[in-house]
Design an enzyme around this catalytic site. Structure first.
Site, PDB file in Angstrom:
ATOM      1  N   CYS A   1      48.799 -23.081  14.323  1.00 36.27           N
ATOM      2  CA  CYS A   1      49.015 -21.949  15.219  1.00 36.27           C
ATOM      3  C   CYS A   1      47.821 -20.996  15.065  1.00 36.27           C
ATOM      4  CB  CYS A   1      50.330 -21.244  14.871  1.00 36.27           C
ATOM      5  SG  CYS A   1      50.639 -19.803  15.899  1.00 36.27           S
TER       6      CYS A   1
ATOM      7  N   CYS B   1      47.015  -6.777  18.997  1.00 38.98           N
ATOM      8  CA  CYS B   1      47.366  -7.180  20.365  1.00 38.98           C
ATOM      9  C   CYS B   1      47.813  -5.946  21.147  1.00 38.98           C
ATOM     10  CB  CYS B   1      48.489  -8.207  20.351  1.00 38.98           C
ATOM     11  SG  CYS B   1      48.947  -8.752  22.006  1.00 38.98           S
TER      12      CYS B   1
HETATM   13  S1  SF4 Z   1      52.488  -8.178  21.051  1.00 39.65           S
HETATM   14 FE1  SF4 Z   1      50.944  -9.731  21.528  1.00 39.65          FE
HETATM   15  S2  SF4 Z   1      51.041 -11.181  19.805  1.00 39.65           S
HETATM   16 FE2  SF4 Z   1      52.949  -9.997  19.799  1.00 39.65          FE
HETATM   17  S3  SF4 Z   1      54.410 -11.227  21.005  1.00 39.65           S
HETATM   18 FE3  SF4 Z   1      53.477  -9.714  22.395  1.00 39.65          FE
HETATM   19  S4  SF4 Z   1      51.748 -10.852  23.299  1.00 39.65           S
HETATM   20 FE4  SF4 Z   1      52.364 -12.010  21.462  1.00 39.65          FE
END
Ligand code: SF4
Length: 352
Positions: free
Chosen positions: A114, A121
Site C-alpha cells: 500500500c 492530505c
Molecule cells: S483524508 Fe486523504 S488519505 Fe485520508 S481518507 Fe481522505 S483522501 Fe484518503
C-alpha cells in the site's frame, strides 16, 4: 517537483519510459539499454550508476555522469502482532514522514504494498488520521517507486513475494495524478515492477475530472472510489472536500468508467457505527448506484481517537443484508488490518 522538473539530474524513476528510450537513442545506446537500466533499479534494487555497467551491461555512454539515485531513508519497520501487517516509516530528504504498508494476502507468502502518494492530505476526511497531519506536498514519482522497491526488498528478505499494489496510503492519489500514473507504469512494465495491471488499484474519494481522465486515458489499473456516504448531506460531514461535487456526479463518472471498461467499478465504503450503516443508508446506496455494475467493499472504520467506531458484528451483518437487498450486486467485506501498529486504512499519520 520532480528532480528533473527542478533542474536536478535525470532520474529514470521520475520520467516517462518513452523519455528514457529517446535519451538512449540520442546517445546511440542499444535498444535494450533502457530495459536493462530499469531492471537494474526496479528488479535488482541497484541504485548506483557505477554498478549498472559492471553488473547489468548498461552502456556507460547512457549513464556516464549520473550520481547515485536518491533513496528514502527507512527509519522503522513495525509488525502487527495480530495479523502480520507491516508498516514502514520513511523519511524524505526534506524530513517528511511517509508510511507504506505490507499487506499479507490469502495466498501464503504473497503480499500487497500500500503506497502513499502525498505527505498529509488536504481532503480532510473526518475519520482519517492522515487528514489531521499538516498537508505538505505531493511525493515525486521516484519517492513513490522507492517505497515500493524497499517494501518489496523487505518482503523478499522474509521469503515473501509482492503480487499486488494499491495506491491507498497517505494522500489522495488523484491530486498527484501524473506522478502516480508514472509510478504505476514503472511498476507494471515487464522489466520494471512486472506487476499485472489487474493486481494494481488506485483509490480516490471521488475527483470527477480525474476519474474521467483515468477512463479516457484507458488506464489499466483498477479504480476504487471511496464513497463515504450515499447522500450529499452525510458526505459533507464525512468527506467534506470531496463532497463539493454532488455524489450523483461521482456516481455518473463511476458509471462512465464501468461502461468504458466493461467491468464492475469498485466502490469502497467505510462503515461507521450510528452514522452510515442504517437501512436508510442501504436504500440510498441502492438508489444512487442503480444498475451501474459495481463491487461494493465494506471496510470497518479504524479511528485511534475513538470518535468514530465500527458497527458491531450484528449491525454490520444487518447492513450487509440490507445492502445486498437494495443493491442486488456483490457486497464484499474488506479486511483493514494492522490496527495495533496504526497501519489500517485511515490511520497512517507518519507518527509510527
Ligand atoms: S483524508 Fe486523504 S488519505 Fe485520508 S481518507 Fe481522505 S483522501 Fe484518503
Amino acid at each position: 517537483m520532480d528532480r528533473a522538473d527542478d533542474g536536478g539530474p535525470f532520474d529514470p524513476r521520475d520520467r516517462p519510459i518513452p523519455e528514457l528510450i529517446a535519451r538512449a537513442e540520442a546517445v546511440g545506446a542499444p535498444a535494450e539499454a533502457p530495459r536493462r537500466l530499469l531492471s537494474a533499479i526496479l528488479q535488482h534494487g541497484e541504485h548506483d550508476p557505477a554498478a549498472w555497467n559492471r553488473r547489468f551491461h548498461v552502456p556507460r555512454r547512457l549513464v556516464a555522469d549520473w550520481p547515485p539515485l536518491p533513496r528514502l531513508a527507512l527509519e522503522r519497520v513495525e509488525t502487527s502482532a495480530a495479523d502480520g501487517f507491516q508498516k514502514l516509516l520513511f523519511r524524505t530528504a526534506d524530513a517528511m514522514a511517509v508510511e507504506t504498508v505490507l499487506i499479507p494476502l490469502h495466498k501464503p507468502g504473497a503480499v500487497s504494498v500500500c503506497l502513499s502518494s502525498q505527505v498529509g492530505c488536504p481532503m480532510a476526511c473526518a475519520f482519517c488520521a492522515t487528514a489531521r497531519m499538516e498537508s505538505r506536498r505531493n511525493l515525486a514519482t521516484w519517492e513513490i517507486v522507492d517505497q515500493w522497491v524497499q517494501a518489496r526488498d523487505l518482503a523478499r528478505s522474509q521469503g515473501r513475494r509482492v503480487t499486488g499494489t494499491v495506491f491507498m496510503g497517505m494522500g489522495e492519489p488523484f491530486l498527484n495524478y501524473d506522478r502516480v500514473m508514472r509510478a504505476g507504469d514503472l511498476l507494471r512494465c515487464p522489466f520494471g515492477g512486472a506487476l499485472s495491471a489487474k493486481a494494481m488499484t488506485v483509490s480516490t474519494v471521488g475527483l470527477v475530472p480525474e476519474i474521467d481522465r483515468f477512463t479516457r486515458e484507458r488506464r489499466t489499473m483498477r479504480l476504487s472510489i471511496s464513497l463515504g456516504a450515499a447522500t450529499d448531506e452525510k458526505r459533507a460531514m464525512l468527506v467534506p472536500v470531496a463532497s463539493r461535487t454532488p455524489v450523483a456526479e461521482v456516481m455518473a463518472a463511476a458509471r462512465r468508467h464501468a461502461e468504458a471498461r466493461r467491468q464492475r467499478v469498485m466502490l469502497s465504503y467505510v462503515c461507521i457505527d450510528g452514522l452510515n450503516v442504517g437501512e436508510d443508508d442501504a436504500e440510498a446506496i441502492g438508489r444512487l448506484v442503480g444498475d451501474t455494475p459495481v463491487r461494493f467493499d465494506l471496510i470497518d472504520v479504524t479511528d485511534p481517537t475513538g470518535r468514530f467506531r465500527p458497527p458491531s458484528a450484528e449491525a454490520l451483518a444487518a447492513f450487509r443484508d440490507a445492502l445486498t437487498r437494495h443493491l442486488g450486486q456483490p457486497v464484499v467485506r474488506r479486511y483493514s488490518g494492522g490496527a495495533d501498529i496504526q497501519a489500517a486504512c485511515g490511520t497512517l499519520a507518519g507518527t509510527g
